[in-house]
Design an enzyme around this catalytic site. Structure first.
Site, PDB file in Angstrom:
ATOM      1  N   LYS A   1       0.864  -1.188   0.000  1.00 53.96           N
ATOM      2  CA  LYS A   1       0.000   0.000   0.000  1.00 53.96           C
ATOM      3  C   LYS A   1       0.899   1.236   0.000  1.00 53.96           C
ATOM      4  O   LYS A   1       1.509   1.575   1.003  1.00 53.96           O
ATOM      5  CB  LYS A   1      -0.927   0.047   1.209  1.00 53.96           C
ATOM      6  CG  LYS A   1      -2.043   1.076   0.940  1.00 53.96           C
ATOM      7  CD  LYS A   1      -2.637   1.697   2.144  1.00 53.96           C
ATOM      8  CE  LYS A   1      -1.810   2.748   2.801  1.00 53.96           C
ATOM      9  NZ  LYS A   1      -1.605   4.000   1.997  1.00 53.96           N
TER      10      LYS A   1
ATOM     11  N   GLU B   1      10.339   1.124  10.314  1.00 51.95           N
ATOM     12  CA  GLU B   1      11.357   2.174  10.162  1.00 51.95           C
ATOM     13  C   GLU B   1      10.625   3.488  10.380  1.00 51.95           C
ATOM     14  O   GLU B   1       9.770   3.863   9.585  1.00 51.95           O
ATOM     15  CB  GLU B   1      12.003   2.072   8.780  1.00 51.95           C
ATOM     16  CG  GLU B   1      13.350   2.749   8.716  1.00 51.95           C
ATOM     17  CD  GLU B   1      13.236   4.134   8.147  1.00 51.95           C
ATOM     18  OE1 GLU B   1      13.101   5.087   8.953  1.00 51.95           O
ATOM     19  OE2 GLU B   1      13.266   4.278   6.916  1.00 51.95           O
TER      20      GLU B   1
ATOM     21  N   CYS C   1      13.390  10.886   7.439  1.00 54.99           N
ATOM     22  CA  CYS C   1      13.261  10.370   8.801  1.00 54.99           C
ATOM     23  C   CYS C   1      14.568  10.545   9.566  1.00 54.99           C
ATOM     24  O   CYS C   1      14.569  10.630  10.782  1.00 54.99           O
ATOM     25  CB  CYS C   1      12.837   8.913   8.766  1.00 54.99           C
ATOM     26  SG  CYS C   1      13.798   7.952   7.615  1.00 54.99           S
TER      27      CYS C   1
ATOM     28  N   GLU D   1       9.533  15.792  15.955  1.00 56.03           N
ATOM     29  CA  GLU D   1       9.911  15.702  14.541  1.00 56.03           C
ATOM     30  C   GLU D   1       9.074  16.685  13.727  1.00 56.03           C
ATOM     31  O   GLU D   1       7.842  16.647  13.766  1.00 56.03           O
ATOM     32  CB  GLU D   1       9.689  14.280  14.037  1.00 56.03           C
ATOM     33  CG  GLU D   1      10.266  14.060  12.661  1.00 56.03           C
ATOM     34  CD  GLU D   1      10.180  12.601  12.206  1.00 56.03           C
ATOM     35  OE1 GLU D   1       9.182  11.938  12.519  1.00 56.03           O
ATOM     36  OE2 GLU D   1      11.115  12.152  11.528  1.00 56.03           O
TER      37      GLU D   1
END
Ligand code: ADP
Length: 494
Positions: free
Chosen positions: A191, A266, A300, A397
């Site tokens: 997906k 991850e 990331c 973040e």
């Protein structure tokens, strides 16, 4: 993800969009509901395609196709070298279309064409080739057990894998996940992110053209809480590989537990990038700029906590500010552009909210901090100095072009501060003292440490997070192992 210098001469043409449906069992299908969703070009906000909006019914079909191929098809039983050959063929086809795929990535994601041409797509090709080479080298071992027995292990494919990927490196994330899955003989239901489904769908077409059997790769575009959640909950799926936000991973982990699926994650980070006073300043300044602003800050592992030793702090910040101001923002199809738009309105709003938090919490805004232009999701390269460890811009973040600069004075202090986070994806250190660099690297609680460089990726080098930045590793041999089950066979010898 070092960008090369080779650039196409003039503005690149927009590519054709060819695949917009679900790819299931080798067929292109509308969503069972008939629904579609829009995907946009983030530089202009215009709708570029209507894509099939998959949901549970489509996931069920795709898992059935992947299950049938895994349980009764040729893929996992095929001579492993032949599997590798088909993967090499896929890599060759991607290479033949590299320019077009790069343009498609730029159209869907908004990243500069120079990056998609010189970083994303070459890394996709390299990753598929790297894992193609592994296909016929997946071995077990013989175990010296007590008694009159012969004992050995086999590494078998884990089965049907559900793969859920984000929008920041759409094609590359597909390659990171397809590579080890294909090499080990697994079958796939992917997906892609709802913001960026197009390159993944094109790659599925190329996989079929390469001769990878129907049902091996299935792609269901759609939203996370519907199609994604259905994939995670499906009892016919053996493993989920996910890249995205930590909060989403926790939802996935809870659901996957019901059927004891294997999971690899991850996730995000707030990576420390530490510059000691004895660093090569030119290299460190360019490295710090690249570490944060590459890919519009949508990495990331972005070096979003820049720690600079007090002795060099002011000079460093002055020079970095000049570099930030010179960054070329604009049309991502222009090969001269260094920074494109953020991926969508939600990300754009979130980033500008963090700029406000930085100001409210008392950090000093030294450059940027505002929208660029009046169309598209462009944000100026932004830098705050005087950032304290407990400010929101130092802890959370942001996933955008917002740099937080923090000052430090000694080595012990900085190791403690660098590790004072629940994340642990990546870190970097800049110093000419190589012993100090290694000692410091050993102290860092992060899955990847770069010394005097940043964002250097290789398909052979494992990548993943300590602490809340992930579970398991991708890439390299470690990434391969995460797609296998280990079977022990014991034979009576009398
Ligand atoms: P991002 O902020 O990068 O979009 P997300 O974790 O929200 O991070 O999204 C990463 C991927 O996870 C996307 O493909 C998204 O559709 C999917 N996703 C989001 N929510 C869920 C969920 N509840 N279950 C499964 N997949 C999800």
């Amino acid at each position: 993800m070092a960008t090369a210098t080779e650039k196409p001469a003039k503005k690149v043409a927009r590519p054709k969009i060819r695949q917009t449906q679900c790819f299931i069992g080798g067929k292109w299908l509308d969503a069972a509901s008939g629904k579609t969703f829009d995907t946009i070009h983030p530089a202009t906000e215009e709708v570029i395609a209507k894509v099939a909006e998959g949901d549970k019914a489509d996931i069920d079909l795709a898992v059935d196709a992947a299950r049938a191929q895994f349980d009764g098809g040729e893929w996992s039983r095929m001579n492993a070298r032949e599997r590798g050959r088909l993967m090499y063929k896929l890599a060759d086809l991607i290479e033949e279309e590299a320019d077009e795929l790069a343009a498609l990535e730029t159209l869907d994601n908004g990243k500069p064409i120079n990056d998609s041409r010189n970083a994303d797509i070459p890394l996709v090709i390299d990753c598929i080739r790297y894992y193609a080479g592994w296909a016929d080298k997946i071995q077990g071992s013989t175990i010296p057990v007590s008694g009159d027995y012969f004992c050995y292990t086999r590494r078998e494919p884990v089965g049907v894998v559900g793969q859920i990927i984000p929008w920041n490196f759409p094609a590359l994330m597909a390659a990171w996940k397809w590579g080890p899955a294909l090499a080990t003989g697994c079958t796939i239901v992917m997906k892609p992110a709802e913001q960026t489904p197009l390159t993944c769908l094109r790659m599925a077409h190329l996989a079929q053209k390469a001769g990878i059997p129907d049902g091996v790769i299935n792609v269901v575009p759609g939203y996370g809480p519907t199609a994604g959640a259905a994939l995670v909950a499906h009892p016919g799926v053996d493993k989920i590989a996910f890249t995205g936000e930590g909060a989403t991973a926790k939802i996935i982990q809870r659901s996957a537990l019901e059927t004891m699926k294997r999971v690899t994650f991850e996730l995000g980070g707030k990576s420390p990038n530490v510059v000691f006073a004895d660093a090569d300043l030119d290299a460190a300044i360019h490295g710090a700029h690249f570490a944060l602003y590459f890919n519009q800050g949508q990495c990331c592992c972005a070096g979003s906590r820049l720690f600079v030793q007090d002795k060099i702090h002011d000079e460093f910040v002055d020079r970095l500010q000049d570099l930030n101001k010179s960054r070329r923002i604009g049309d991502p199809f222009d090969p001269e552009t260094e920074q494109g738009p953020q991926v969508d309105q939600a990300q754009f709003d979130k980033i500008l909210k963090y700029v406000e938090y930085g100001k409210e919490d008392g950090a000093k805004l030294v450059n940027g901090g505002a929208r660029h232009g009046d169309k598209g999701y462009f944000i100026e390269p932004t830098m705050f100095t005087g950032v304290k460890d407990d400010m929101r811009i130092a802890k959370e973040e942001i996933f955008g072009p917002v740099m937080s600069v923090l000052k430090f004075s000694d080595v012990d202090e900085i190791a403690r501060r660098a590790n004072a986070t629940n994340d642990g994806l990546a870190a970097a250190v800049w110093t000419r003292d190589i012993a100090k660099a290694h000692r410091f690297a050993n102290k860092l609680r992060a899955g990847t440490v770069w010394i005097n460089c940043y964002d250097v990726f290789d398909a052979a080098a494992p990548f993943g997070g300590f602490k809340e930045s992930g579970l398991g590793r991708e890439l390299g041999e470690a990434g391969l192992a995460a797609y296998t089950e280990l079977k022990t066979v014991t034979v009576a010898m009398n």
